[in-house]
Scaffold this motif. Structure first.
Motif, PDB file in Angstrom:
ATOM      1  N   HIS A  36       0.803  -1.230   0.000  1.00 56.37           N
ATOM      2  CA  HIS A  36       0.000   0.000   0.000  1.00 56.37           C
ATOM      3  C   HIS A  36       0.838   1.283   0.000  1.00 56.37           C
ATOM      4  N   ASP A  67      -2.027  -5.558  -3.539  1.00 56.57           N
ATOM      5  CA  ASP A  67      -2.268  -4.263  -2.890  1.00 56.57           C
ATOM      6  C   ASP A  67      -0.964  -3.474  -2.714  1.00 56.57           C
ATOM      7  N   ASP A  70      -2.411   2.861  -3.404  1.00 53.35           N
ATOM      8  CA  ASP A  70      -3.381   3.485  -2.498  1.00 53.35           C
ATOM      9  C   ASP A  70      -2.864   3.527  -1.058  1.00 53.35           C
ATOM     10  N   HIS A 101      -6.980  -3.672  -4.918  1.00 56.32           N
ATOM     11  CA  HIS A 101      -6.661  -2.272  -5.225  1.00 56.32           C
ATOM     12  C   HIS A 101      -6.046  -2.125  -6.612  1.00 56.32           C
ATOM     13  N   VAL A 126     -12.196   4.236  -7.138  1.00 55.27           N
ATOM     14  CA  VAL A 126     -11.621   4.674  -5.864  1.00 55.27           C
ATOM     15  C   VAL A 126     -11.335   6.164  -5.879  1.00 55.27           C
ATOM     16  N   TYR A 130      -9.212   7.997  -2.618  1.00 55.08           N
ATOM     17  CA  TYR A 130      -7.777   8.206  -2.604  1.00 55.08           C
ATOM     18  C   TYR A 130      -7.388   9.342  -3.546  1.00 55.08           C
TER      19      TYR A 130
END
Length: 252
Positions: A36, A67, A70, A101, A126, A130
């Motif tokens: 992330h 992921d 983000d 993601h 998203v 974000y």
């Protein structure tokens, strides 16, 4: 949206021709949890992994469990590291799995490239969650989207099944939808002979391992703890390495 069904090869010991031979399992396999956007932690953890790697005689595989974008401050740098030649020099095999993601970002990029003034408000949008700096990426957005799209949903070595979110319940073991592998939150299905290694569901107190599954998502974007599970040979019992928790600022 029609769910895509994916099928995996049978468990070790089967005579199915798609079986990965036992001898092909590397001396060590590393499975890295959700990053992330924490490129700082990824670089730190890779240094720790390579230090461990020097103690191992034989081949090494590294599996990233999805992921990468983000939440954290430097998703573009994370992508650069994952695409780097150095990573492929340091490990005999590099597997980069898709997370939910990445799936959302593919949808976002498709909409953005079609009309830069608008972002899709579809299922995987998203944009309202974000803030993204498209100019931060060092590759074209089309190249980025292609990179994300080519990420597999799972990886299996015949003993361990690596997926982003584990596996959801299904009436037929070995067949799951993309939603099962990317979005599932809940008890991991017992595959009777194959260990499921995953992230997605944060375990704040540290990685969790039992006879059916290993979860290495330790909430790196907020906790500062990025974790790797280490499997030597055909072992189902991992050891773990983690970066130290910090008070680094987080972008939610």
């Amino acid at each position: 949206m029609n769910a895509k069904i994916v099928r995996m090869p049978p468990i070790l010991g089967s005579t199915h021709p798609s079986l990965v031979p036992f001898s092909s399992i590397p001396a060590v396999t590393y499975a890295v949890g959700d990053i992330h956007g924490r490129a700082d932690l990824l670089k730190e953890l890779l240094f720790m992994i390579l230090t461990h790697r020097k103690q191992i005689h034989g081949s090494a595989k590294i599996v990233f469990l999805g992921d990468y974008v983000d939440r954290g401050p430097d998703e573009a740098r994370v992508i650069d590291i994952l695409r780097s030649k150095k990573l492929r020099k340091d490990f005999d095999e590099v597997v980069i799995l898709k997370g939910n993601h990445e799936l959302m970002l593919i949808d976002e990029l498709t909409s953005y490239m079609a009309d830069k003034t608008k972002i899709s408000e579809g299922k995987f949008s998203v944009a309202k969650l974000y803030t993204r700096d498209y100019d931060a990426f060092t590759i074209s957005l089309r190249t980025l989207r292609d990179f994300l799209e080519k990420m597999p949903l799972f990886h299996s070595d015949g003993i361990r099944l690596f997926t982003h979110a584990g596996v959801g319940p299904t009436s037929e073991i070995g067949s799951w939808s993309a939603d099962d592998l990317l979005w599932y939150c809940g008890p991991v299905q017992d595959l009777t002979g194959r260990l499921v290694v995953h992230g997605h569901t944060i375990v704040w107190d540290g990685p969790v391992a039992n006879r059916s599954a290993v979860n290495v998502d330790t909430g790196a974007f907020m906790s500062g703890r990025l974790t790797v599970a280490i499997f030597e040979g055909s072992s189902r019992q991992p050891t773990f390495l983690s970066t130290m928790p910090t008070d680094s600022p987080t972008t939610l």
